[in-house]
Design an enzyme around this catalytic site. Structure first.
Site, PDB file in Angstrom:
ATOM      1  N   GLU A   1      18.967  21.052  21.258  1.00 11.84           N
ATOM      2  CA  GLU A   1      18.824  22.833  20.988  1.00 11.84           C
ATOM      3  C   GLU A   1      18.608  22.993  22.678  1.00 11.84           C
ATOM      4  OE1 GLU A   1      16.541  24.308  17.493  1.00 11.84           O
ATOM      5  OE2 GLU A   1      17.800  23.123  16.116  1.00 11.84           O
TER       6      GLU A   1
ATOM      7  N   HIS B   1      11.452  17.353  11.893  1.00 11.78           N
ATOM      8  CA  HIS B   1      12.231  17.600  11.144  1.00 11.78           C
ATOM      9  C   HIS B   1      13.348  15.972  11.584  1.00 11.78           C
ATOM     10  CE1 HIS B   1      16.529  19.075  11.828  1.00 11.78           C
ATOM     11  NE2 HIS B   1      16.272  19.995  11.325  1.00 11.78           N
TER      12      HIS B   1
ATOM     13  N   GLU C   1      15.468  14.181   8.998  1.00 11.03           N
ATOM     14  CA  GLU C   1      16.734  13.307   9.201  1.00 11.03           C
ATOM     15  C   GLU C   1      16.810  12.002  10.197  1.00 11.03           C
ATOM     16  OE1 GLU C   1      19.337  17.236  10.092  1.00 11.03           O
ATOM     17  OE2 GLU C   1      18.881  17.843   8.543  1.00 11.03           O
TER      18      GLU C   1
ATOM     19  N   VAL D   1       7.698  26.349  11.469  1.00  6.76           N
ATOM     20  CA  VAL D   1       8.027  27.129  10.634  1.00  6.76           C
ATOM     21  C   VAL D   1       7.845  25.984   9.286  1.00  6.76           C
ATOM     22  CG1 VAL D   1       9.023  28.734  11.778  1.00  6.76           C
ATOM     23  CG2 VAL D   1      10.222  27.179  10.425  1.00  6.76           C
TER      24      VAL D   1
ATOM     25  N   HIS E   1      13.074  23.662   5.297  1.00  3.28           N
ATOM     26  CA  HIS E   1      12.590  21.586   5.065  1.00  3.28           C
ATOM     27  C   HIS E   1      11.367  21.843   4.680  1.00  3.28           C
ATOM     28  CE1 HIS E   1      15.803  20.537   6.824  1.00  3.28           C
ATOM     29  NE2 HIS E   1      16.157  21.064   8.134  1.00  3.28           N
TER      30      HIS E   1
END
Length: 344
Positions: free
Chosen positions: A171, A228, A259, A287, A291
């Protein structure tokens, strides 16, 4: 969809028949068949993309049967009248209104306070979240293109982009590429570092999360952080954080991902090696969004909470994002300061 696929097969078969005809008509008919095939394939691809997006949006709408807070309390920071200097804070985003305000909003507030000469604006990279919030709450948050175009339209001269990403991964690379597309419009443009970049960053994050959770550290509790995860090499930050925690004596602290690796199974296996009665679950994410609320604290049988309950532990979920932590916010401020200093 099936009709379109069938049409492609029929066109391909017809083209094959044309190939056995006379050479006088072969080229023109083959060309027509090829064009028809291309159009059909393009239609199929576009339809597939549209169907996928609509399905994702419908699924998000159907599954959200809980209150995420008052969206009107959040400053979406999409105002014009920016001035010469802009500090664009880029986040993946979340549709959880309270968490968005308490995490991303709090980071933006801290940056605004630290840099009064810069107008702080927001950009999200997840359009599916932007669309969902807009549909549900009637509030439109700028995506990255819109945020950068807003800077261009406002004739910003100095653009500083500070991501709230945890790592320098896929990202972050995509962000850099997108900013580069607009770079000619500004006198100066620079991108700040993500949260976990240097060894000092890791030490500061370690201190922040262990101080934040020390009330649970009673010798009988395993404190597990859920990140994540990514397929990129940058996923190594989770193992590095685990190694740092273990080396510094936080033997009852565990880091896993949704993941990637370490996985939930990896974390459970490590926790079972100790003599713990209770497990604390907390997101290692900026945040506390989907998830955290579902994959970690949800009631589904494959959630982290359910998995640890099944192993016989008392489980408590702490639903707060890293952006709520003042010490974490100060790291983003320092990274933005370094970016600003680099263009002076």
């Amino acid at each position: 969809m099936k009709k379109i696929i069938a049409a492609i097969s029929a066109i391909t078969l017809t083209a094959a028949c044309f190939a056995s005809c006379s050479s006088d008509s072969k080229d023109s008919k083959s060309e027509s068949a090829t064009e028809a095939t291309t159009v059909a394939e393009t239609t199929t691809e576009e339809s597939t993309e549209e169907d996928t997006t609509e399905a994702e949006e419908e699924e998000m709408d159907d599954e959200e049967n809980y209150d995420t807070g008052d969206a009107s309390l959040d400053n979406v920071r999409n105002q014009d009248d920016i001035g010469d200097n802009e500090l664009l804070v880029v986040s993946f985003g979340t549709s959880f209104n309270d968490s968005r305000r308490l995490t991303i909003g709090a980071i933006e507030d801290a940056l605004e306070k630290a840099f009064p000469d810069y107008s702080v604006r927001r950009g999200f990279t997840a359009n599916i979240i932007i669309d969902h919030v807009n549909r549900r709450d009637g509030i439109l948050i700028d995506d990255l293109d819109a945020a950068l175009q807003r800077a261009v339209d406002n004739e910003v001269k100095n653009l500083v982009v500070q991501p709230t990403h945890l790592m320098n991964g896929l990202e972050y690379d995509e962000l850099s590429e997108k900013v580069a597309e607009y770079s000619d419009a500004f006198d100066k443009v620079v991108i700040g570092e993500p949260l976990l970049t240097t060894d000092e960053d890791f030490s500061r994050v370690e201190k922040a999360i262990t101080e934040w959770t020390k009330e649970y550290d009673d010798g009988e509790t395993a404190i597990c952080f859920m990140g994540h995860g990514t397929e990129a090499e940058s996923n190594g930050i989770y193992a590095k954080m685990q190694e740092l925690l273990t080396a510094d004596g936080y033997a009852n602290y565990y880091v896993g991902t949704v993941e990637a690796t370490p996985s939930l199974d990896d974390v459970i296996a490590k926790v079972k090696e100790g003599n713990y009665k209770r497990v604390i679950l907390e997101p290692l994410m900026v945040v506390a969004g989907d998830h955290a609320n579902n994959d970690m604290a949800g009631d589904e049988e494959d959630s982290w909470k359910s998995a640890f309950l099944a192993e016989g532990y008392d489980v408590e979920c702490v639903l707060r994002g890293l952006g709520e932590n003042e010490d974490i916010r100060s790291i983003y401020v320092d990274h933005a300061q370094a970016a600003i200093d680099s263009i002076k």
